[in-house]
Motif scaffolding. Sequence first.
Motif, short mmCIF file in Angstrom:
data_model
loop_
_atom_site.label_atom_id
_atom_site.label_comp_id
_atom_site.label_asym_id
_atom_site.label_seq_id
_atom_site.Cartn_x
_atom_site.Cartn_y
_atom_site.Cartn_z
N ALA A 100 0.83 -1.21 0.00
CA ALA A 100 0.00 0.00 0.00
C ALA A 100 0.87 1.25 0.00
N VAL A 101 1.93 1.24 0.77
CA VAL A 101 2.84 2.39 0.82
C VAL A 101 3.51 2.58 -0.55
N GLU A 102 3.88 1.47 -1.19
CA GLU A 102 4.60 1.54 -2.46
C GLU A 102 3.70 1.82 -3.66
N LYS A 103 2.46 1.29 -3.66
CA LYS A 103 1.67 1.28 -4.89
C LYS A 103 0.32 1.99 -4.84
N ALA A 104 -0.25 2.15 -3.66
CA ALA A 104 -1.60 2.73 -3.57
C ALA A 104 -1.55 4.25 -3.64
N TYR A 138 -8.19 -15.61 -9.15
CA TYR A 138 -8.13 -14.61 -8.08
C TYR A 138 -7.35 -13.40 -8.57
N GLY A 139 -7.70 -12.23 -8.03
CA GLY A 139 -6.95 -11.03 -8.35
C GLY A 139 -6.93 -10.07 -7.18
N MET A 140 -5.92 -9.21 -7.17
CA MET A 140 -5.78 -8.18 -6.14
C MET A 140 -5.21 -6.94 -6.81
N SER A 141 -5.73 -5.78 -6.42
CA SER A 141 -5.21 -4.51 -6.92
C SER A 141 -5.61 -3.41 -5.96
N PHE A 142 -4.95 -2.28 -6.06
CA PHE A 142 -5.32 -1.12 -5.25
C PHE A 142 -6.23 -0.23 -6.10
N GLU A 143 -7.41 0.07 -5.57
CA GLU A 143 -8.40 0.84 -6.32
C GLU A 143 -9.24 1.68 -5.36
N ALA A 144 -9.96 2.63 -5.93
CA ALA A 144 -10.93 3.42 -5.18
C ALA A 144 -12.22 2.60 -5.05
N LYS A 145 -12.98 2.87 -4.04
CA LYS A 145 -14.24 2.18 -3.79
C LYS A 145 -15.25 2.50 -4.88
#
Length: 105
Positions: free
Chosen positions: A16-20, A40-47
């Motif tokens: 989260a610190v590096e990519k969000a 399965y997948g994971m990513s940083f995104e807005a709600k």
Amino acid sequence: MITLTDSAVSQIRKLAVEKASEGQLLRIFVEAGGCSGFEYGMSFEAKKEDDQVLESNGVSFLIDPTSLEYLDGSVVDFDDGLSGKGFDIRNPNATSTCGCGRSFN
């Protein structure tokens, strides 16, 4: 409910610190694909409007209603050991899985 292990929480916080970007949370999702039918997948995104914000072990994350149906009761772990493969989702709803660890049916 989806449970994040201590090692998963540690890695998510680091990523989260590096990519969000500001206002983004980790999204855990399921999409069609992979060798077993779903992936399965994971990513940083807005709600998004239909997302639920869940919390486990002090970390909030996003999940859409369809993905939650497939992942309810799952445990997300992170293995960075010698033979570690990164994030691992132990899904009690999967009837079969692929050797890659990212695909299930």
